[in-house]
Design a protein around this motif. Structure first.
Motif, mmCIF file in Angstrom:
data_model
loop_
_atom_site.group_PDB
_atom_site.id
_atom_site.type_symbol
_atom_site.label_atom_id
_atom_site.label_comp_id
_atom_site.label_asym_id
_atom_site.label_seq_id
_atom_site.Cartn_x
_atom_site.Cartn_y
_atom_site.Cartn_z
ATOM 1 N N GLY A 31 -67.225 -56.607 14.172
ATOM 2 C CA GLY A 31 -67.896 -55.524 13.470
ATOM 3 C C GLY A 31 -66.966 -54.873 12.473
ATOM 4 O O GLY A 31 -65.739 -54.952 12.618
ATOM 5 N N PRO A 32 -67.503 -54.202 11.460
ATOM 6 C CA PRO A 32 -66.662 -53.622 10.413
ATOM 7 C C PRO A 32 -66.016 -52.294 10.787
ATOM 8 O O PRO A 32 -65.091 -51.842 10.106
ATOM 9 N N VAL A 33 -66.498 -51.638 11.856
ATOM 10 C CA VAL A 33 -66.005 -50.306 12.218
ATOM 11 C C VAL A 33 -65.664 -50.269 13.705
ATOM 12 O O VAL A 33 -66.475 -50.679 14.542
ATOM 13 N N HIS A 34 -64.478 -49.774 14.030
ATOM 14 C CA HIS A 34 -64.018 -49.738 15.421
ATOM 15 C C HIS A 34 -63.352 -48.406 15.732
ATOM 16 O O HIS A 34 -62.582 -47.887 14.916
ATOM 17 N N HIS A 35 -63.609 -47.870 16.909
ATOM 18 C CA HIS A 35 -62.915 -46.652 17.323
ATOM 19 C C HIS A 35 -61.593 -47.026 17.964
ATOM 20 O O HIS A 35 -61.522 -47.944 18.785
ATOM 21 N N ARG A 36 -60.531 -46.338 17.561
ATOM 22 C CA ARG A 36 -59.207 -46.645 18.077
ATOM 23 C C ARG A 36 -58.518 -45.378 18.577
ATOM 24 O O ARG A 36 -58.717 -44.288 18.043
ATOM 25 N N VAL A 37 -57.696 -45.567 19.593
ATOM 26 C CA VAL A 37 -56.842 -44.500 20.106
ATOM 27 C C VAL A 37 -55.431 -45.066 20.177
ATOM 28 O O VAL A 37 -55.175 -46.007 20.935
ATOM 29 N N ALA A 38 -54.536 -44.509 19.375
ATOM 30 C CA ALA A 38 -53.154 -44.997 19.364
ATOM 31 C C ALA A 38 -52.424 -44.531 20.617
ATOM 32 O O ALA A 38 -52.845 -43.573 21.284
ATOM 33 N N ASP A 95 -74.082 -42.206 9.561
ATOM 34 C CA ASP A 95 -74.090 -43.597 10.020
ATOM 35 C C ASP A 95 -73.231 -44.432 9.084
ATOM 36 O O ASP A 95 -73.358 -44.352 7.861
ATOM 37 N N LEU A 96 -72.352 -45.234 9.660
ATOM 38 C CA LEU A 96 -71.498 -46.117 8.875
ATOM 39 C C LEU A 96 -71.594 -47.512 9.465
ATOM 40 O O LEU A 96 -71.098 -47.767 10.568
ATOM 41 N N ALA A 97 -72.281 -48.386 8.763
ATOM 42 C CA ALA A 97 -72.452 -49.777 9.200
ATOM 43 C C ALA A 97 -73.004 -49.854 10.621
ATOM 44 O O ALA A 97 -72.562 -50.663 11.436
ATOM 45 N N GLY A 98 -73.971 -48.973 10.923
ATOM 46 C CA GLY A 98 -74.603 -48.982 12.235
ATOM 47 C C GLY A 98 -73.854 -48.228 13.310
ATOM 48 O O GLY A 98 -74.271 -48.209 14.470
ATOM 49 N N THR A 99 -72.746 -47.578 12.930
ATOM 50 C CA THR A 99 -71.944 -46.806 13.873
ATOM 51 C C THR A 99 -72.090 -45.323 13.564
ATOM 52 O O THR A 99 -72.005 -44.916 12.403
ATOM 53 N N THR A 100 -72.309 -44.515 14.582
ATOM 54 C CA THR A 100 -72.440 -43.073 14.383
ATOM 55 C C THR A 100 -71.059 -42.429 14.308
ATOM 56 O O THR A 100 -70.262 -42.526 15.242
ATOM 57 N N ILE A 101 -70.798 -41.793 13.181
ATOM 58 C CA ILE A 101 -69.554 -41.056 12.972
ATOM 59 C C ILE A 101 -69.862 -39.570 13.057
ATOM 60 O O ILE A 101 -70.808 -39.098 12.429
ATOM 61 N N ARG A 102 -69.110 -38.841 13.854
ATOM 62 C CA ARG A 102 -69.354 -37.413 14.045
ATOM 63 C C ARG A 102 -68.538 -36.575 13.066
ATOM 64 O O ARG A 102 -67.462 -36.977 12.616
ATOM 65 N N ALA A 103 -69.061 -35.422 12.737
ATOM 66 C CA ALA A 103 -68.340 -34.485 11.868
ATOM 67 C C ALA A 103 -66.957 -34.207 12.450
ATOM 68 O O ALA A 103 -66.823 -33.940 13.649
ATOM 69 N N GLY A 104 -65.937 -34.261 11.599
ATOM 70 C CA GLY A 104 -64.569 -34.016 12.035
ATOM 71 C C GLY A 104 -63.808 -35.264 12.408
ATOM 72 O O GLY A 104 -62.588 -35.223 12.593
ATOM 73 N N ASP A 105 -64.502 -36.416 12.494
ATOM 74 C CA ASP A 105 -63.824 -37.660 12.859
ATOM 75 C C ASP A 105 -62.975 -38.177 11.694
ATOM 76 O O ASP A 105 -63.388 -38.127 10.527
ATOM 77 N N ALA A 106 -61.811 -38.681 12.022
ATOM 78 C CA ALA A 106 -60.960 -39.341 11.023
ATOM 79 C C ALA A 106 -61.429 -40.788 10.866
ATOM 80 O O ALA A 106 -61.683 -41.477 11.853
ATOM 81 N N VAL A 107 -61.534 -41.220 9.614
ATOM 82 C CA VAL A 107 -61.997 -42.576 9.309
ATOM 83 C C VAL A 107 -60.969 -43.218 8.387
ATOM 84 O O VAL A 107 -60.725 -42.724 7.279
ATOM 85 N N ALA A 108 -60.351 -44.303 8.832
ATOM 86 C CA ALA A 108 -59.301 -44.965 8.056
ATOM 87 C C ALA A 108 -59.785 -46.317 7.566
ATOM 88 O O ALA A 108 -60.178 -47.171 8.362
ATOM 89 N N VAL A 109 -59.748 -46.503 6.251
ATOM 90 C CA VAL A 109 -60.088 -47.792 5.648
ATOM 91 C C VAL A 109 -58.797 -48.600 5.525
ATOM 92 O O VAL A 109 -57.874 -48.201 4.816
ATOM 93 N N TRP A 110 -58.728 -49.725 6.213
ATOM 94 C CA TRP A 110 -57.551 -50.594 6.153
ATOM 95 C C TRP A 110 -57.732 -51.517 4.953
ATOM 96 O O TRP A 110 -58.487 -52.487 4.981
ATOM 97 N N ILE A 111 -57.045 -51.170 3.875
ATOM 98 C CA ILE A 111 -57.285 -51.767 2.566
ATOM 99 C C ILE A 111 -57.090 -53.284 2.574
ATOM 100 O O ILE A 111 -57.924 -54.039 2.057
ATOM 101 N N ALA A 112 -55.996 -53.750 3.131
ATOM 102 C CA ALA A 112 -55.728 -55.184 3.126
ATOM 103 C C ALA A 112 -56.770 -55.939 3.943
ATOM 104 O O ALA A 112 -57.119 -57.076 3.617
ATOM 105 N N ALA A 113 -57.277 -55.320 4.990
ATOM 106 C CA ALA A 113 -58.324 -55.959 5.797
ATOM 107 C C ALA A 113 -59.604 -56.082 4.984
ATOM 108 O O ALA A 113 -60.265 -57.138 4.981
ATOM 109 N N ALA A 114 -59.987 -55.013 4.289
ATOM 110 C CA ALA A 114 -61.191 -55.046 3.449
ATOM 111 C C ALA A 114 -61.045 -56.056 2.328
ATOM 112 O O ALA A 114 -62.012 -56.716 1.930
#
Length: 421
Positions: free
Chosen positions: A29-36, A290-309
């Motif tokens: 999928g194009p969007v994934h939740h991550r916890v470092a 909604d981002l690519a079928g994924t619900t993003i909540r207000a205040g969430d950080a969203v990182a676009v990994w440029i080289a991956a895209a």
């Protein structure tokens, strides 16, 4: 497994980008939740369409809360937010871009392009006289700042210090903060010395904009200078060194470029796609969406990994191949939307000029050892690129070390022969 890989683990980038990790994520999928491991929580966007949506829809995904992931709390107040181009949204962003736009007009870029050819030729001549050296520190890192120094208001004797400071500013955590502080301190002193005096350089242009009615505080001027000088010195430099490495590892592409079978402009776009200096660009959702079928909540950080895209097979045919004649090439290396790189035209001119000087030289470069990477999740940059100079009459195949990544991000060494054109 990629689902457990920590994208904020600097060691993951010790040998360049972990493309296989991103590829496996993208297949799921194009969007994934991550916890470092450090506690940082964010959405990782590895697909091109979703990435472009995040970068262009500033009304939903704001830049005012930071554009780079932090190791701990991405929701904490971000220094300089709302006071510099990279950390503003329209209408303030539009005002700040307009204030410095005259530095990047087509005429200004053409003038710098002429200077770029002189600087590139001089740096390469020095490298040739020494018989080789570190292409990063001796050519690629110095080249953009030397070309733009006068425009940025940096006298020649200050170039090494500013280059060192901007280099630190794209490192992780403490180094980045210290680097930015050095740059801002430098421009604060320059502003004090230039009080009220407009001029053709960066500070003078901002002072002229203030005199023309744009409300600009001293803090905003200094922060804008920091924003522009870091971008001006780092993006093109990392793209230049990464481009040379790509060509040395793809000798057929190098030969096509040298022989004129590939146009310089299309080659530049492909090399920008390939190198993608900014590892990621972060935005913060201001509302549930909604981002690519994924619900993003207000205040969430969203990182676009440029080289991956930039290697999304749904957009790029043969995404893992270096195709210097690739068209179209809608890479996201220079951003998208309102925040598309202000100096994009200049970056392209700088990279094209350096490539042209390399290809017309009466000698070739060969790798003299393995490249050294910065090993950071902020910027994908080479720390070192040892090369030797091979005169035309003595060109011979060289050997080098190419590092590939496995699914777990581990290094996979190999030793293919790299014939020089």
């Amino acid at each position: 497994m990629p689902s457990t890989v920590d994208l904020l683990d600097s060691s993951l980038y010790a040998y360049g980008y972990p493309y296989e990790v991103w590829r496996t994520m993208r297949e799921a999928g194009p969007v994934h939740h991550r916890v470092a491991r450090t506690g940082s929580r964010f959405w990782a966007v590895v697909g091109h369409e979703a990435g472009r949506q995040v970068l262009t829809d500033w009304k939903v995904f704001t830049s005012t809360r930071g554009t780079t992931l932090r190791a701990d709390d991405n929701s904490a107040p971000y220094p300089g937010a709302g006071k510099m181009p990279v950390l503003t949204d329209p209408p303030r962003h539009t005002d700040l871009r307009r204030a410095v736009a005259r530095l990047f007009t087509p005429k200004a870029v053409r003038q710098l392009g002429a200077l770029a050819r002189e600087v590139a030729g001089s740096l390469l001549a020095e490298l040739r006289e020494r018989g080789g050296g570190d292409f990063v520190t001796e050519v690629a890192a110095r080249f953009p700042l030397l070309v733009q120094a006068e425009m940025l208001g940096i006298p020649p004797e200050d170039v090494p210090m500013v280059l060192h400071a901007t280099g630190r500013s794209v490192e992780d955590a403490d180094d980045a903060a210290a680097g930015h502080h050095e740059v801002m301190t430098y421009y604060l002193k320059a502003l004090g010395a230039r009080r009220g005096q407009a001029g053709p350089d960066l500070i003078g242009t901002l002072l002229a904009a203030r005199a023309g009615g744009l409300p600009l505080s001293d803090e905003e001027i200094v922060l804008t200078c920091d924003n522009i000088v870091v971008a001006a010195s780092q993006t093109a430099g990392h793209a230049a060194s990464g481009s040379l490495l790509a060509l040395l590892e793809h000798p057929a592409a190098w030969e096509a470029l040298r022989a004129g079978r590939v146009g310089a402009d299309t080659a530049v776009e492909e090399l920008l796609r390939w190198t993608a200096p900014a590892t990621h660009l972060m935005r913060t959702a201001v509302c549930d969406t909604d981002l690519a079928g994924t619900t993003i909540r207000a205040g969430d950080a969203v990182a676009v990994w440029i080289a991956a895209a930039n290697r999304d097979g749904a957009v790029f045919a043969r995404p893992d191949a270096l195709l210097l004649d690739r068209r179209p090439n809608p890479h996201l290396t220079l951003g998208a939307g309102m925040h598309f790189c202000l100096g994009a035209a200049l970056v392209r001119v700088l990279l094209r000029t350096l490539l042209e000087e390399l290809t017309r030289a009466d000698a070739s470069l060969a790798l003299a050892g393995p490249p050294g990477w910065q090993s950071t999740w902020v910027v994908n940059g080479l720390r070192s690129l040892p090369v030797t100079v091979v005169p035309a009459e003595k060109r011979a195949p060289r050997r080098t070390v190419v590092i590939h990544h496995g699914l777990d991000g581990a290094a996979r060494p190999g030793t293919p022969s790299v014939p020089l054109p």
